[in-house]
Design a protein around this motif. Structure first.
Motif, PDB file in Angstrom:
ATOM      1  N   ALA A 230      10.764   0.386  -8.121  1.00  0.00           N
ATOM      2  CA  ALA A 230      10.627  -0.417  -6.905  1.00  0.00           C
ATOM      3  C   ALA A 230      10.776   0.424  -5.647  1.00  0.00           C
ATOM      4  O   ALA A 230      10.218   0.089  -4.594  1.00  0.00           O
ATOM      5  N   ALA A 231      11.527   1.536  -5.731  1.00  0.00           N
ATOM      6  CA  ALA A 231      11.807   2.374  -4.555  1.00  0.00           C
ATOM      7  C   ALA A 231      10.566   3.054  -3.996  1.00  0.00           C
ATOM      8  O   ALA A 231      10.592   3.546  -2.862  1.00  0.00           O
ATOM      9  N   PHE A 232       9.477   3.078  -4.743  1.00  0.00           N
ATOM     10  CA  PHE A 232       8.243   3.631  -4.193  1.00  0.00           C
ATOM     11  C   PHE A 232       7.688   2.745  -3.083  1.00  0.00           C
ATOM     12  O   PHE A 232       6.913   3.205  -2.246  1.00  0.00           O
ATOM     13  N   LEU A 233       8.097   1.463  -3.082  1.00  0.00           N
ATOM     14  CA  LEU A 233       7.571   0.531  -2.090  1.00  0.00           C
ATOM     15  C   LEU A 233       8.649  -0.186  -1.296  1.00  0.00           C
ATOM     16  O   LEU A 233       8.344  -0.920  -0.354  1.00  0.00           O
ATOM     17  N   GLU A 234       9.915  -0.003  -1.677  1.00  0.00           N
ATOM     18  CA  GLU A 234      11.019  -0.687  -1.009  1.00  0.00           C
ATOM     19  C   GLU A 234      12.130   0.317  -0.747  1.00  0.00           C
ATOM     20  O   GLU A 234      12.424   1.160  -1.599  1.00  0.00           O
ATOM     21  N   SER A 235      12.758   0.242   0.431  1.00  0.00           N
ATOM     22  CA  SER A 235      13.796   1.214   0.778  1.00  0.00           C
ATOM     23  C   SER A 235      15.168   0.594   0.976  1.00  0.00           C
ATOM     24  O   SER A 235      16.162   1.323   0.996  1.00  0.00           O
TER      25      SER A 235
ATOM     26  N   ILE B 212      12.643   7.266  -2.398  1.00  0.00           N
ATOM     27  CA  ILE B 212      12.632   6.405  -1.212  1.00  0.00           C
ATOM     28  C   ILE B 212      12.091   7.146   0.007  1.00  0.00           C
ATOM     29  O   ILE B 212      11.249   6.630   0.751  1.00  0.00           O
ATOM     30  N   HIS B 213      12.550   8.375   0.217  1.00  0.00           N
ATOM     31  CA  HIS B 213      12.289   9.060   1.486  1.00  0.00           C
ATOM     32  C   HIS B 213      11.282  10.200   1.395  1.00  0.00           C
ATOM     33  O   HIS B 213      10.805  10.673   2.437  1.00  0.00           O
ATOM     34  N   GLY B 214      10.965  10.676   0.207  1.00  0.00           N
ATOM     35  CA  GLY B 214      10.070  11.813   0.088  1.00  0.00           C
ATOM     36  C   GLY B 214      10.776  13.129   0.364  1.00  0.00           C
ATOM     37  O   GLY B 214      11.993  13.179   0.594  1.00  0.00           O
ATOM     38  N   THR B 215      10.029  14.205   0.359  1.00  0.00           N
ATOM     39  CA  THR B 215      10.622  15.543   0.472  1.00  0.00           C
ATOM     40  C   THR B 215      11.255  15.804   1.834  1.00  0.00           C
ATOM     41  O   THR B 215      12.088  16.717   1.961  1.00  0.00           O
TER      42      THR B 215
ATOM     43  N   LYS C  50       0.821  -1.195   0.000  1.00  0.00           N
ATOM     44  CA  LYS C  50       0.000   0.000   0.000  1.00  0.00           C
ATOM     45  C   LYS C  50       0.866   1.260   0.000  1.00  0.00           C
ATOM     46  O   LYS C  50       1.953   1.280   0.565  1.00  0.00           O
ATOM     47  N   LEU C  51       0.333   2.280  -0.630  1.00  0.00           N
ATOM     48  CA  LEU C  51       0.983   3.584  -0.656  1.00  0.00           C
ATOM     49  C   LEU C  51      -0.118   4.627  -0.789  1.00  0.00           C
ATOM     50  O   LEU C  51      -0.948   4.536  -1.684  1.00  0.00           O
ATOM     51  N   THR C  52      -0.148   5.573   0.115  1.00  0.00           N
ATOM     52  CA  THR C  52      -1.192   6.589   0.029  1.00  0.00           C
ATOM     53  C   THR C  52      -0.943   7.510  -1.156  1.00  0.00           C
ATOM     54  O   THR C  52       0.201   7.673  -1.610  1.00  0.00           O
ATOM     55  N   PHE C  53      -2.003   8.121  -1.639  1.00  0.00           N
ATOM     56  CA  PHE C  53      -1.871   9.065  -2.746  1.00  0.00           C
ATOM     57  C   PHE C  53      -0.949  10.211  -2.348  1.00  0.00           C
ATOM     58  O   PHE C  53      -0.120  10.663  -3.142  1.00  0.00           O
ATOM     59  N   GLU C  54      -1.105  10.692  -1.110  1.00  0.00           N
ATOM     60  CA  GLU C  54      -0.268  11.806  -0.653  1.00  0.00           C
ATOM     61  C   GLU C  54       1.208  11.415  -0.656  1.00  0.00           C
ATOM     62  O   GLU C  54       2.080  12.211  -1.041  1.00  0.00           O
ATOM     63  N   ALA C  55       1.503  10.180  -0.227  1.00  0.00           N
ATOM     64  CA  ALA C  55       2.893   9.724  -0.208  1.00  0.00           C
ATOM     65  C   ALA C  55       3.439   9.583  -1.617  1.00  0.00           C
ATOM     66  O   ALA C  55       4.596   9.944  -1.894  1.00  0.00           O
TER      67      ALA C  55
ATOM     68  N   THR D 117      -5.747   5.301  -0.426  1.00  0.00           N
ATOM     69  CA  THR D 117      -4.560   4.456  -0.474  1.00  0.00           C
ATOM     70  C   THR D 117      -4.512   3.696  -1.789  1.00  0.00           C
ATOM     71  O   THR D 117      -5.511   3.136  -2.232  1.00  0.00           O
ATOM     72  N   PHE D 118      -3.336   3.690  -2.414  1.00  0.00           N
ATOM     73  CA  PHE D 118      -3.116   2.837  -3.573  1.00  0.00           C
ATOM     74  C   PHE D 118      -2.832   1.423  -3.075  1.00  0.00           C
ATOM     75  O   PHE D 118      -1.979   1.211  -2.221  1.00  0.00           O
ATOM     76  N   ILE D 119      -3.517   0.443  -3.631  1.00  0.00           N
ATOM     77  CA  ILE D 119      -3.221  -0.955  -3.350  1.00  0.00           C
ATOM     78  C   ILE D 119      -2.701  -1.556  -4.646  1.00  0.00           C
ATOM     79  O   ILE D 119      -3.429  -1.689  -5.628  1.00  0.00           O
ATOM     80  N   PHE D 120      -1.402  -1.885  -4.670  1.00  0.00           N
ATOM     81  CA  PHE D 120      -0.778  -2.360  -5.895  1.00  0.00           C
ATOM     82  C   PHE D 120      -0.921  -3.863  -6.019  1.00  0.00           C
ATOM     83  O   PHE D 120      -0.753  -4.599  -5.050  1.00  0.00           O
ATOM     84  N   HIS D 121      -1.213  -4.315  -7.231  1.00  0.00           N
ATOM     85  CA  HIS D 121      -1.292  -5.737  -7.511  1.00  0.00           C
ATOM     86  C   HIS D 121       0.106  -6.245  -7.844  1.00  0.00           C
ATOM     87  O   HIS D 121       0.726  -5.800  -8.812  1.00  0.00           O
TER      88      HIS D 121
END
Length: 514
Positions: A168-173, A294-297, A2-7, A359-363
């Motif tokens: 991949a970095a949007f969901l893995e750090s 990875i970390h955002g602003t 999951k990843l929120t739209f804001e994130a 929240t985005f739920i990725f398949h």
């Protein structure tokens, strides 16, 4: 996952801010060989952000993606190259020159291009990652279409590696997990993979980042020493010069040095990358984008933003055609972010859901773990299988089938009375067989075997793929021009679509003839 739209929005913005910051920081050290301890910008801060082609070209791809969506491919991107991108230097110029002469991608990125293994395409991978967050198998598909316009071999591997990591970095750090994902999409024995492994080895052995830099340049030598040389330092006798244009591997290795030794500090990481010189705006800019994703602003200190703000400056785009031709260049990072975020659902259609809480739920797909995807849908299979297809080829597609025409001897060049073979690889897009009628349009007096007209039965799409192969040969009996273009007319019996595939042939004198 999951990843929120804001994130997601925040990480896309941080990606472009990191790209702008790193590119501006590294620009004064581009084409310099040496090593510097950098802590902050070194240019005249009154200039604000510095223009950089690393970001420029992605603004062109954004316009193409907005216009054509998931159908965007190398042929479309090639037309945007010729229409909107000004520079004729290095691999950019070689690719444009080839395309203008009728050599289509991927041939345009390979033929006569001594910079095909350089850095000009791994630096423009972010757009595809941001359009396919969490799905590297989609990001690398479009990164490939981008890369082959003006690169081949190591140059292409560099962009695939970076696009996979950034997606991949949007969901893995975790850096090791991200690098392993990136390496799944490139040949294990390639120089890019070797440079990445070398950076990890140096870090694990406890070498300093300056020592690691030297080992990278010794292991996969680059050519920036001959381009700009040492500016105010004594030349290093133990750092060799690489082959002209062979620079993607060494610079990705140096980017990895900044990432490893920076230890999750945005400031430290981009300063180390820029301090390694070589193609410093590329290494620092790409690393800044990765860390932003990875970390955002929150990871970007205000000191980096204060002098450059939100502005985007361009250096390599033809703005005289904007916006009359529908080519609209974003002037700020905020505008760029907004347009990318709005476009993302087109590229991830069917691969995510939007929850009621935003929240985005990725398949998830098996493609990520297996390193599998399709390049232009020519054939489902491993990326390595696709990369083994010769760059001396032409690809076309319609709703019924796709075809790859490969020059059998690995060259577009011809000689009088010397036979030249071609392989046809057809991918059937239907779950039913098709009879194809193929007609060759040749100059008068040229001969074709088995004939100028052929019939071919395509196997039905079954079990995930269907490829049918055929071979034909031409014999150019007379040559009166320096360039010829033959054409394959391909029609599926009983269907509407007719495909025309132009095949460019070059008459070049051999050394003996000269």
């Amino acid at each position: 996952m999951k990843l929120t739209f804001e994130a997601y929005h925040d990480r896309v913005k941080a990606c472009w801010l990191g790209k702008n910051i790193g590119g501006t920081l590294g620009a004064p050290f581009e084409c310099v060989r040496g090593v510097y301890d950098i802590e902050y910008y070194t240019h005249d801060l009154s200039l604000g952000v510095l223009p950089n082609d690393d970001l420029d070209l992605q603004l062109v791809w954004l316009n193409a993606a907005e216009q054509y969506g998931r159908n965007v491919n190398a042929e479309i991107l090639g037309e945007y190259w010729i229409s909107y991108i000004v520079p004729d230097w290095s691999e950019y110029g070689a690719g444009k020159n080839n395309m203008r002469f009728g050599l289509q991608p991927p041939l345009s990125g390979w033929y006569g291009n001594h910079n095909k293994d350089s850095c000009g395409c791994f630096i423009r991978s972010e757009i595809w990652a941001c359009l396919a967050p969490g799905h590297p198998e989609i990001a690398v598909k479009y990164a490939y279409e981008d890369a082959v316009c003006d690169h081949a071999d190591e140059g292409v591997y560099g962009e695939l590696f970076c696009a996979a990591i950034q997606s991949a970095a949007f969901l893995e750090s975790d850096i090791r997990k991200l690098v392993e994902i990136g390496k799944k999409y490139i040949p294990a024995e390639c120089a890019v993979a070797k440079a990445v492994d070398t950076a990890f080895t140096c870090y694990e052995r406890g070498l300093s980042w300056k020592e690691a830099r030297k080992v990278i340049l010794q292991t996969v030598p680059g050519s920036f020493g001959m381009l700009g040389g040492y500016r105010d330092q004594e030349p290093e006798t133990d750092v060799p010069l690489g082959k002209l244009g062979f620079d993607a591997a060494s610079n990705i290795g140096l980017m990895m040095v900044g990432w490893l030794y920076g230890e999750n500090s945005f400031s430290k990481s981009i300063c180390i990358a820029a301090g390694c010189c070589e193609d410093a705006d590329c290494t620092a800019g790409t690393l800044g984008a990765i860390l932003g994703i990875i970390h955002g602003t929150d990871i970007i200190e205000e000191k980096w933003l204060q002098p450059i703000g939100d502005e985007i400056k361009t250096i390599s785009l033809d703005l005289t055609k904007s916006p009359l031709s529908g080519f609209v260049v974003p002037g700020t990072v905020s505008e760029l972010t907004r347009r990318v975020v709005n476009l993302m659902p087109v590229f991830l259609y069917g691969h995510y859901e939007m929850g009621t809480d935003g929240t985005f739920i990725f398949h998830e797909t098996d493609s990520v773990s297996e390193g599998r995807f399709k390049i232009g849908a020519l054939e489902y299979g491993s990326l390595r299988e696709q990369l083994l297809i010769s760059p001396v080829s032409i690809r076309k597609a319609n709703p019924l089938f796709e075809v790859c025409v490969t020059y059998g001897d690995g060259s577009p060049e011809i000689r009088a009375d010397a036979g030249k073979k071609f392989e046809l690889r057809f991918y059937n897009r239907l779950h039913s067989q098709q009879w194809l009628e193929i007609k060759l349009h040749l100059p008068q007096e040229w001969r074709a075997f088995p004939g100028e007209e052929m019939s071919l039965c395509l196997n039905q799409l079954h079990g995930g793929h269907s490829v049918t192969r055929a071979v034909f040969e031409i014999v150019p009996t007379t040559l009166r021009k320096g360039r010829y273009e033959i054409c394959l007319e391909i029609r599926s019996n009983g269907r509407l679509s007719t495909m025309y595939v132009p095949v460019t042939l070059l008459v070049t004198p051999t050394r003996k003839e000269l």
